[in-house]
Design a protein around this motif. Structure first.
Motif, PDB file in Angstrom:
ATOM      1  N   GLN A  17      42.082  40.344  33.653  1.00 45.13           N
ATOM      2  CA  GLN A  17      42.270  39.831  35.015  1.00 45.13           C
ATOM      3  C   GLN A  17      43.015  40.861  35.873  1.00 45.13           C
ATOM      4  O   GLN A  17      42.633  41.141  37.015  1.00 45.13           O
ATOM      5  CB  GLN A  17      43.049  38.510  34.983  1.00 45.13           C
ATOM      6  CG  GLN A  17      43.036  37.814  36.338  1.00 45.13           C
ATOM      7  CD  GLN A  17      43.955  36.593  36.392  1.00 45.13           C
ATOM      8  OE1 GLN A  17      45.141  36.684  36.066  1.00 45.13           O
ATOM      9  NE2 GLN A  17      43.413  35.465  36.808  1.00 45.13           N
ATOM     10  N   GLN A  21      41.731  42.782  39.233  1.00 38.61           N
ATOM     11  CA  GLN A  21      42.501  42.740  40.479  1.00 38.61           C
ATOM     12  C   GLN A  21      42.827  44.143  40.977  1.00 38.61           C
ATOM     13  O   GLN A  21      42.749  44.427  42.174  1.00 38.61           O
ATOM     14  CB  GLN A  21      43.788  41.941  40.273  1.00 38.61           C
ATOM     15  CG  GLN A  21      43.532  40.455  40.189  1.00 38.61           C
ATOM     16  CD  GLN A  21      44.610  39.718  39.443  1.00 38.61           C
ATOM     17  OE1 GLN A  21      45.454  40.336  38.774  1.00 38.61           O
ATOM     18  NE2 GLN A  21      44.590  38.411  39.529  1.00 38.61           N
ATOM     19  N   LEU A  24      39.976  45.683  42.716  1.00 38.34           N
ATOM     20  CA  LEU A  24      39.813  45.210  44.103  1.00 38.34           C
ATOM     21  C   LEU A  24      40.644  46.036  45.071  1.00 38.34           C
ATOM     22  O   LEU A  24      40.314  46.141  46.250  1.00 38.34           O
ATOM     23  CB  LEU A  24      40.238  43.743  44.218  1.00 38.34           C
ATOM     24  CG  LEU A  24      39.271  42.692  43.697  1.00 38.34           C
ATOM     25  CD1 LEU A  24      39.886  41.309  43.821  1.00 38.34           C
ATOM     26  CD2 LEU A  24      37.961  42.743  44.481  1.00 38.34           C
TER      27      LEU A  24
ATOM     28  N   ALA B  82      49.956  30.764  37.693  1.00 35.40           N
ATOM     29  CA  ALA B  82      49.823  32.074  38.340  1.00 35.40           C
ATOM     30  C   ALA B  82      48.445  32.669  38.062  1.00 35.40           C
ATOM     31  O   ALA B  82      47.830  33.273  38.938  1.00 35.40           O
ATOM     32  CB  ALA B  82      50.906  33.019  37.841  1.00 35.40           C
ATOM     33  N   ARG B  83      47.944  32.464  36.834  1.00 36.38           N
ATOM     34  CA  ARG B  83      46.602  32.980  36.522  1.00 36.38           C
ATOM     35  C   ARG B  83      45.560  32.295  37.392  1.00 36.38           C
ATOM     36  O   ARG B  83      44.649  32.929  37.905  1.00 36.38           O
ATOM     37  CB  ARG B  83      46.276  32.743  35.055  1.00 36.38           C
ATOM     38  CG  ARG B  83      46.980  33.731  34.171  1.00 36.38           C
ATOM     39  CD  ARG B  83      46.418  33.691  32.781  1.00 36.38           C
ATOM     40  NE  ARG B  83      47.268  34.473  31.904  1.00 36.38           N
ATOM     41  CZ  ARG B  83      47.060  34.638  30.620  1.00 36.38           C
ATOM     42  NH1 ARG B  83      46.026  34.059  30.046  1.00 36.38           N
ATOM     43  NH2 ARG B  83      47.870  35.364  29.904  1.00 36.38           N
ATOM     44  N   ARG B  85      46.080  30.944  40.270  1.00 31.67           N
ATOM     45  CA  ARG B  85      46.290  31.432  41.639  1.00 31.67           C
ATOM     46  C   ARG B  85      45.639  32.808  41.826  1.00 31.67           C
ATOM     47  O   ARG B  85      44.989  33.077  42.828  1.00 31.67           O
ATOM     48  CB  ARG B  85      47.792  31.479  41.917  1.00 31.67           C
ATOM     49  CG  ARG B  85      48.169  31.878  43.316  1.00 31.67           C
ATOM     50  CD  ARG B  85      48.701  33.291  43.330  1.00 31.67           C
ATOM     51  NE  ARG B  85      49.035  33.694  44.679  1.00 31.67           N
ATOM     52  CZ  ARG B  85      48.647  34.826  45.219  1.00 31.67           C
ATOM     53  NH1 ARG B  85      47.892  35.677  44.543  1.00 31.67           N
ATOM     54  NH2 ARG B  85      49.020  35.139  46.441  1.00 31.67           N
ATOM     55  N   ASN B  86      45.834  33.675  40.832  1.00 32.36           N
ATOM     56  CA  ASN B  86      45.274  35.021  40.919  1.00 32.36           C
ATOM     57  C   ASN B  86      43.746  35.000  40.789  1.00 32.36           C
ATOM     58  O   ASN B  86      43.051  35.813  41.388  1.00 32.36           O
ATOM     59  CB  ASN B  86      45.896  35.930  39.860  1.00 32.36           C
ATOM     60  CG  ASN B  86      47.359  36.209  40.159  1.00 32.36           C
ATOM     61  OD1 ASN B  86      47.827  35.948  41.270  1.00 32.36           O
ATOM     62  ND2 ASN B  86      48.092  36.713  39.185  1.00 32.36           N
ATOM     63  N   GLU B  87      43.228  34.046  39.995  1.00 35.70           N
ATOM     64  CA  GLU B  87      41.768  33.898  39.877  1.00 35.70           C
ATOM     65  C   GLU B  87      41.193  33.473  41.230  1.00 35.70           C
ATOM     66  O   GLU B  87      40.148  33.973  41.661  1.00 35.70           O
ATOM     67  CB  GLU B  87      41.467  32.850  38.798  1.00 35.70           C
ATOM     68  CG  GLU B  87      40.075  32.932  38.191  1.00 35.70           C
ATOM     69  CD  GLU B  87      39.768  34.260  37.502  1.00 35.70           C
ATOM     70  OE1 GLU B  87      40.637  34.771  36.793  1.00 35.70           O
ATOM     71  OE2 GLU B  87      38.654  34.785  37.708  1.00 35.70           O
ATOM     72  N   LEU B  90      40.917  36.384  43.359  1.00 43.26           N
ATOM     73  CA  LEU B  90      39.729  37.193  43.035  1.00 43.26           C
ATOM     74  C   LEU B  90      38.482  36.577  43.669  1.00 43.26           C
ATOM     75  O   LEU B  90      37.656  37.268  44.269  1.00 43.26           O
ATOM     76  CB  LEU B  90      39.529  37.275  41.519  1.00 43.26           C
ATOM     77  CG  LEU B  90      40.393  38.263  40.748  1.00 43.26           C
ATOM     78  CD1 LEU B  90      40.170  38.092  39.245  1.00 43.26           C
ATOM     79  CD2 LEU B  90      40.068  39.699  41.141  1.00 43.26           C
ATOM     80  N   HIS B  93      38.083  37.124  47.320  1.00 45.61           N
ATOM     81  CA  HIS B  93      37.663  38.475  47.704  1.00 45.61           C
ATOM     82  C   HIS B  93      36.144  38.662  47.584  1.00 45.61           C
ATOM     83  O   HIS B  93      35.605  39.634  48.080  1.00 45.61           O
ATOM     84  CB  HIS B  93      38.357  39.521  46.826  1.00 45.61           C
ATOM     85  CG  HIS B  93      39.715  39.877  47.339  1.00 45.61           C
ATOM     86  ND1 HIS B  93      40.827  39.141  47.035  1.00 45.61           N
ATOM     87  CD2 HIS B  93      40.125  40.881  48.142  1.00 45.61           C
ATOM     88  CE1 HIS B  93      41.875  39.680  47.628  1.00 45.61           C
ATOM     89  NE2 HIS B  93      41.480  40.734  48.308  1.00 45.61           N
ATOM     90  N   GLU B 105      42.350  30.176  50.701  1.00 46.37           N
ATOM     91  CA  GLU B 105      43.682  30.717  51.034  1.00 46.37           C
ATOM     92  C   GLU B 105      44.712  29.593  51.144  1.00 46.37           C
ATOM     93  O   GLU B 105      45.874  29.768  50.781  1.00 46.37           O
ATOM     94  CB  GLU B 105      43.605  31.543  52.315  1.00 46.37           C
ATOM     95  CG  GLU B 105      42.974  32.903  52.044  1.00 46.37           C
ATOM     96  CD  GLU B 105      42.724  33.732  53.302  1.00 46.37           C
ATOM     97  OE1 GLU B 105      42.226  34.854  53.155  1.00 46.37           O
ATOM     98  OE2 GLU B 105      43.023  33.256  54.411  1.00 46.37           O
TER      99      GLU B 105
END
Lengths: 227, 283
Positions: A17, A21, A24, B82-83, B85-87, B90, B93, B105
């Motif tokens: 992951q 990121q 990106l 957090a994972r 949230r980070n996914e 991604l 994007h 968002e």
């Protein structure tokens, strides 16, 4: 700026992951699942920065870092840990890490710190007190003075410190957390927008003579001085 | 006035010998203390005391367990959240996500708010664990409070509140610089968050005697009713009224920091307003 990154992380899901990121943000990540393979990779090709988990199988992150530094590998290292305690932070920094983040880390925050640590090497080479020139701004850390378009700016001590931090990273985002750590030396985030309030004051001072606002707000992250 | 104090600080209970013998191995009492006690109080009074003391100890243990569980949960939930949230970040994007980017968002912002809440809980758990005592060093408390006031000044001014220049006597304490700074900042933030624009904030530091540093942060806002003051020191103990709300963790963290330093916190009446008094032992 694209960076060749080495991510040393034994949690495969997290490493993948993080790698995605970082891609990106335009970086090229290589993943090492343990300290031994990281050691081999560092010996085989150059990296711009290393993201290093503190706890790793076989060779611990701290031991790996000490070994790299002992062998004169000075690649900037950001140490990652699940523990946010200052004791671990101090241990990581004393072992030769350039910066320290607590997992889970926001990728945008990590990206900003990667740019900052690679930049910081440039100041170390130039000398941290070198006069900084960013557009029409001149900032002299040694004289505690700043000028815009040749005119002296009236800045309070803290406003000046914020400006120096932004100028050192001109063209790159500086997060609120980074400013809290570097300007105020705080390891916590106040709940009110203390940093934002200081930036607003700094903007007023920088635009005192009618010039444009040189500070860009990066939503949800921090600020950037236009380079 | 409410003084936060652990029930463990109560005078040891005084018990009949058979009870002492029964309880001492379990660590509830010192046998010698108890033995002396029976003579003084008699069995009936001693029995009442033991029941009260055991109840308080059990309440303390339950409270400790609840605190520990909260800390463990915050730690365990933080990483997967957090994972997630980070996914989301991604996915946001991805060019195909354009039609739903704003909503993604929003969800990210909600996840960030939860992560902040977990961080606050973990901070309290870290303070409660006592591990930060390792960082204790001699600290010029007047200088630290002055720095915090400088740090807060711009935000306080923007909020429409007034921070009166602090009145500071030079005094040193042994402590953790980061935590003491956070304590002072939290106290000022508490006023900003819960009182209306125009409220005055005063910070005073004195060596009330040779042994204690006395830090007072007071305002002239609506204050906290005496009946609500204990709740204001509880985690998530948000009170009704008082403007923008937080998670109710600011004052509990201040209390935990004071406790870690061997000190205490009192919420009182500034007539009008809230007066928070922190006592910290001097070296």
């Amino acid at each position: 700026m694209s960076l060749q990154l080495l991510i040393v992380e034994d949690d495969e899901d997290l490493a993948v992951q993080l790698g995605e990121q970082m891609r990106l943000f335009g970086h090229e990540p290589t993943i090492a699942p343990d300290g031994r393979s990281a050691n081999l990779l560092v010996g085989s090709r150059p990296f711009d920065a290393i993201i290093l988990d503190r706890i790793l199988p076989m060779i611990d992150g701290i031991a790996l870092l000490k070994s790299l530094r002992a062998h004169n590998v000075m690649t900037p290292v950001i140490m990652m840990t699940a523990l946010g305690q200052s004791r671990q932070k101090i241990e990581g920094l004393e072992s030769g890490a350039d910066d320290y983040v607590v997992k889970p880390v926001d990728p945008a925050e990590l990206n900003a710190r990667l740019h900052a640590v690679t930049r910081a090497r440039a100041w170390t080479e130039q000398g941290a007190d070198e006069t900084l020139r960013v557009g029409d701004l001149v900032v002299s850390p040694t004289r505690h003075s700043a000028w815009r378009d040749g005119k002296a700016l009236q800045l309070q001590k803290t406003e000046f410190k914020v400006l120096v931090e932004l100028a050192r990273n001109a063209g790159m985002p500086v997060t609120r957390t980074m400013l809290l750590e570097r300007v105020w030396n705080y390891d916590f985030e106040p709940t009110t927008n203390l940093v934002d309030a200081y930036i607003r004051r700094l903007r007023v001072r920088l635009m005192e003579f009618g010039a444009d606002d040189p500070i860009m707000t990066i939503r949800g992250l921090g600020y950037m001085l236009r380079g | 006035m409410i003084t936060l104090r652990s029930s463990r600080a109560l005078t040891p209970a005084i018990l009949p010998l058979p009870l002492c013998a029964a309880l001492a191995p379990a660590g509830d009492l010192h046998l010698a203390t108890a033995a002396v006690a029976v003579v003084t109080l008699g069995a009936a009074a001693a029995f009442t005391l033991i029941v009260r003391r055991r109840t308080l100890r059990q309440a303390d243990r339950l409270a400790d367990d609840a605190r520990n569980i909260t800390g463990v949960l915050a730690h365990e939930l933080r990483t997967p959240l957090a994972r997630l949230r980070n996914e989301l970040s991604l996915v946001a994007h991805d060019p195909g996500a354009e039609p739903v980017r704003a909503r993604l968002e929003e969800v990210q912002a909600q996840a960030d708010a939860l992560l902040t809440l977990f961080s606050s809980l973990l901070r309290i758990a870290e303070v409660d664990s006592g591990v930060r005592r390792e960082n204790f060093a001699a600290i010029d408390l007047a200088e630290l409070v002055r720095d915090c006031a400088d740090m807060m000044e711009a935000a306080v001014e923007e909020s429409g509140h007034r921070l009166i220049p602090p009145s500071l006597e030079p005094i040193a304490v042994a402590g953790d610089r980061q935590l003491l700074s956070q304590m002072v900042i939290n106290l000022v933030e508490n006023v900003v968050r819960h009182t209306a624009a125009g409220t005055e904030i005063r910070i005073m530091l004195s060596g009330s005697d040779q042994r204690w540093a006395k830090l007072v942060v007071q305002d002239d806002g609506p204050g906290i009713a005496p009946a609500d003051r204990a709740r204001a020191l509880d985690r998530f103990g948000r009170l009704s009224g008082g403007g923008e709300k937080g998670h109710g963790l600011g004052l509990p963290l201040v209390a935990a920091i004071a406790r870690l330093h061997g000190g205490s916190i009192e919420l009182g009446d500034a007539q009008p307003g809230l007066k928070v008094t922190i006592l910290l032992p001097t070296p």
